[in-house]
Design a protein around this motif. Structure first.
Motif, PDB file in Angstrom:
ATOM      1  N   ALA A 150     -14.470  -7.415  -5.180  1.00  0.00           N
ATOM      2  CA  ALA A 150     -14.341  -7.414  -3.722  1.00  0.00           C
ATOM      3  C   ALA A 150     -13.194  -8.335  -3.335  1.00  0.00           C
ATOM      4  N   PHE A 151     -12.493  -8.009  -2.264  1.00  0.00           N
ATOM      5  CA  PHE A 151     -11.510  -8.934  -1.699  1.00  0.00           C
ATOM      6  C   PHE A 151     -11.294  -8.607  -0.230  1.00  0.00           C
ATOM      7  N   VAL A 152     -10.687  -9.553   0.499  1.00  0.00           N
ATOM      8  CA  VAL A 152     -10.350  -9.341   1.897  1.00  0.00           C
ATOM      9  C   VAL A 152      -8.837  -9.218   1.975  1.00  0.00           C
ATOM     10  N   ASP A 153      -8.374  -8.090   2.469  1.00  0.00           N
ATOM     11  CA  ASP A 153      -6.930  -7.857   2.567  1.00  0.00           C
ATOM     12  C   ASP A 153      -6.406  -8.510   3.847  1.00  0.00           C
ATOM     13  N   LEU A 154      -5.725  -9.643   3.701  1.00  0.00           N
ATOM     14  CA  LEU A 154      -5.169 -10.334   4.865  1.00  0.00           C
ATOM     15  C   LEU A 154      -3.676 -10.074   5.000  1.00  0.00           C
ATOM     16  N   SER A 155      -3.167  -9.069   4.279  1.00  0.00           N
ATOM     17  CA  SER A 155      -1.745  -8.746   4.398  1.00  0.00           C
ATOM     18  C   SER A 155      -1.481  -8.133   5.771  1.00  0.00           C
ATOM     19  N   ARG A 156      -0.242  -8.280   6.270  1.00  0.00           N
ATOM     20  CA  ARG A 156       0.080  -7.843   7.622  1.00  0.00           C
ATOM     21  C   ARG A 156      -0.181  -6.352   7.806  1.00  0.00           C
ATOM     22  N   ASN A 157       0.233  -5.544   6.840  1.00  0.00           N
ATOM     23  CA  ASN A 157       0.111  -4.095   7.021  1.00  0.00           C
ATOM     24  C   ASN A 157      -1.059  -3.483   6.240  1.00  0.00           C
ATOM     25  N   ARG A 158      -2.025  -4.328   5.908  1.00  0.00           N
ATOM     26  CA  ARG A 158      -3.258  -3.858   5.231  1.00  0.00           C
ATOM     27  C   ARG A 158      -2.939  -3.028   3.998  1.00  0.00           C
ATOM     28  N   SER A 159      -1.949  -3.464   3.233  1.00  0.00           N
ATOM     29  CA  SER A 159      -1.469  -2.614   2.142  1.00  0.00           C
ATOM     30  C   SER A 159      -1.962  -3.058   0.773  1.00  0.00           C
ATOM     31  N   ARG A 160      -2.770  -4.117   0.755  1.00  0.00           N
ATOM     32  CA  ARG A 160      -3.151  -4.652  -0.540  1.00  0.00           C
ATOM     33  C   ARG A 160      -4.175  -3.740  -1.217  1.00  0.00           C
ATOM     34  N   ARG A 161      -3.959  -3.431  -2.477  1.00  0.00           N
ATOM     35  CA  ARG A 161      -4.875  -2.516  -3.174  1.00  0.00           C
ATOM     36  C   ARG A 161      -5.650  -3.189  -4.295  1.00  0.00           C
ATOM     37  N   TYR A 162      -5.160  -4.335  -4.739  1.00  0.00           N
ATOM     38  CA  TYR A 162      -5.784  -4.985  -5.893  1.00  0.00           C
ATOM     39  C   TYR A 162      -6.277  -6.375  -5.536  1.00  0.00           C
ATOM     40  N   CYS A 163      -7.330  -6.804  -6.242  1.00  0.00           N
ATOM     41  CA  CYS A 163      -7.914  -8.107  -5.949  1.00  0.00           C
ATOM     42  C   CYS A 163      -6.893  -9.205  -6.172  1.00  0.00           C
ATOM     43  N   ASP A 164      -6.034  -9.028  -7.166  1.00  0.00           N
ATOM     44  CA  ASP A 164      -5.047 -10.045  -7.489  1.00  0.00           C
ATOM     45  C   ASP A 164      -3.838  -9.313  -8.051  1.00  0.00           C
ATOM     46  N   SER A 165      -2.744  -9.316  -7.304  1.00  0.00           N
ATOM     47  CA  SER A 165      -1.603  -8.493  -7.724  1.00  0.00           C
ATOM     48  C   SER A 165      -0.994  -8.999  -9.021  1.00  0.00           C
ATOM     49  N   ARG A 166      -1.221 -10.283  -9.339  1.00  0.00           N
ATOM     50  CA  ARG A 166      -0.636 -10.816 -10.572  1.00  0.00           C
ATOM     51  C   ARG A 166      -1.373 -10.296 -11.799  1.00  0.00           C
ATOM     52  N   THR A 167      -2.652 -10.042 -11.661  1.00  0.00           N
ATOM     53  CA  THR A 167      -3.384  -9.527 -12.827  1.00  0.00           C
ATOM     54  C   THR A 167      -3.598  -8.021 -12.692  1.00  0.00           C
ATOM     55  N   CYS A 168      -4.490  -7.607 -11.776  1.00  0.00           N
ATOM     56  CA  CYS A 168      -4.799  -6.176 -11.674  1.00  0.00           C
ATOM     57  C   CYS A 168      -3.590  -5.347 -11.283  1.00  0.00           C
ATOM     58  N   GLY A 169      -2.855  -5.759 -10.237  1.00  0.00           N
ATOM     59  CA  GLY A 169      -1.696  -5.001  -9.778  1.00  0.00           C
ATOM     60  C   GLY A 169      -0.671  -4.886 -10.882  1.00  0.00           C
ATOM     61  N   ASN A 170      -0.375  -5.998 -11.505  1.00  0.00           N
ATOM     62  CA  ASN A 170       0.644  -6.045 -12.544  1.00  0.00           C
ATOM     63  C   ASN A 170       0.253  -5.209 -13.755  1.00  0.00           C
ATOM     64  N   ARG A 171      -1.000  -5.336 -14.139  1.00  0.00           N
ATOM     65  CA  ARG A 171      -1.512  -4.597 -15.283  1.00  0.00           C
ATOM     66  C   ARG A 171      -1.320  -3.094 -15.080  1.00  0.00           C
ATOM     67  N   LEU A 172      -1.623  -2.616 -13.869  1.00  0.00           N
ATOM     68  CA  LEU A 172      -1.482  -1.189 -13.587  1.00  0.00           C
ATOM     69  C   LEU A 172      -0.019  -0.771 -13.528  1.00  0.00           C
ATOM     70  N   HIS A 173       0.815  -1.665 -12.968  1.00  0.00           N
ATOM     71  CA  HIS A 173       2.250  -1.382 -12.931  1.00  0.00           C
ATOM     72  C   HIS A 173       2.782  -1.174 -14.336  1.00  0.00           C
ATOM     73  N   VAL A 174       2.402  -2.082 -15.217  1.00  0.00           N
ATOM     74  CA  VAL A 174       2.866  -2.013 -16.601  1.00  0.00           C
ATOM     75  C   VAL A 174       2.377  -0.719 -17.248  1.00  0.00           C
ATOM     76  N   ALA A 175       1.114  -0.378 -17.005  1.00  0.00           N
ATOM     77  CA  ALA A 175       0.553   0.843 -17.589  1.00  0.00           C
ATOM     78  C   ALA A 175       1.290   2.079 -17.073  1.00  0.00           C
ATOM     79  N   ALA A 176       1.573   2.117 -15.768  1.00  0.00           N
ATOM     80  CA  ALA A 176       2.273   3.258 -15.175  1.00  0.00           C
ATOM     81  C   ALA A 176       3.697   3.343 -15.715  1.00  0.00           C
ATOM     82  N   TYR A 177       4.335   2.196 -15.855  1.00  0.00           N
ATOM     83  CA  TYR A 177       5.704   2.126 -16.370  1.00  0.00           C
ATOM     84  C   TYR A 177       5.766   2.676 -17.794  1.00  0.00           C
ATOM     85  N   ARG A 178       4.804   2.245 -18.612  1.00  0.00           N
ATOM     86  CA  ARG A 178       4.748   2.712 -20.005  1.00  0.00           C
ATOM     87  C   ARG A 178       4.532   4.220 -20.064  1.00  0.00           C
ATOM     88  N   ALA A 179       3.642   4.722 -19.185  1.00  0.00           N
ATOM     89  CA  ALA A 179       3.341   6.157 -19.168  1.00  0.00           C
ATOM     90  C   ALA A 179       4.594   6.962 -18.806  1.00  0.00           C
TER      91      ALA A 179
END
Ligand SMILES: [Zn+2]
Ligand SMILES: [Zn+2]
Length: 186
Positions: A150-179
């Motif tokens: 769970a997390f609260v998205d306090l970003s201005r444009n409500r665009s946050r998708r991951y609990c922590d962009s450094r871990t979850c966001g980054n992990r998915l970015h890397v996976a998508a990049y590799r794919a």
């Protein structure tokens, strides 16, 4: 929307509380015993809490699952119903206070409330303000398939998708990049 210091603390507390829940039968509970609840209460500076018992632990776990449902609510009406039940059961009692050198702010838990009722009242009201502000969709769960924090998205444009962009966001970015690389190479 205006988020006061106190609301911010309550939000951090409820997010951390929900995220102590085990994801399934195989993962450990983040609140396994009364000492763990004591640490949680101290770290989140939950005020006016007395000696904690097994009954407190059981009650906190119960409201934890109710709060988890709020973060999973599909729309404001469902969230409102869940929050109303939480704050009504907690005997919510608003009162102004300036304890410990803080500016005037409102406490919602009843005097002498149990820790579970305290959390249900103050965290419940913090979430209620999101529904009032038309911002219920900011109460989210991480979109990483193996996370669901769970997390609260306090970003201005409500665009946050991951609990922590450094871990979850980054992990998915890397996976998508590799794919993509694999596809390009294949
Ligand atoms: Zn306070
Ligand atoms: Zn995550």
């Amino acid at each position: 929307m205006l988020i006061t210091h106190d609301t911010r603390c309550a939000l951090d507390t409820v997010v951390d509380l929900v995220n102590t829940a085990p994801e399934d039968d195989t993962t450990p509970d983040g609140l396994p015993d009364v000492p763990a609840l004591q640490v949680f209460v101290r770290e989140h500076q939950v005020s006016e809490v007395g000696v904690l018992t097994e009954a407190d632990l059981a009650a906190v776990r119960r409201i934890r699952s109710r709060f988890a449902a709020v973060f999973a609510a599909p729309d404001p009406r469902v969230a409102a119903g869940l929050i109303n039940e939480l704050i009504a059961a907690a005997g919510t009692t608003p009162r102004l206070t300036d304890h410990d050198g803080y500016d005037w702010h409102v406490h919602y838990f009843a005097p002498g409330a149990s820790v579970a009722d305290h959390l249900a009242a103050d965290c419940g009201m913090a979430l209620a303000f999101f529904v009032v502000a038309g911002e219920q969709e900011r109460l989210r769960r991480c979109e990483a398939p193996d996370c669901r924090y769970a997390f609260v998205d306090l970003s201005r444009n409500r665009s946050r998708r991951y609990c922590d962009s450094r871990t979850c966001g980054n992990r998915l970015h890397v996976a998508a990049y590799r794919a993509r690389r694999k596809e390009a190479a294949g």
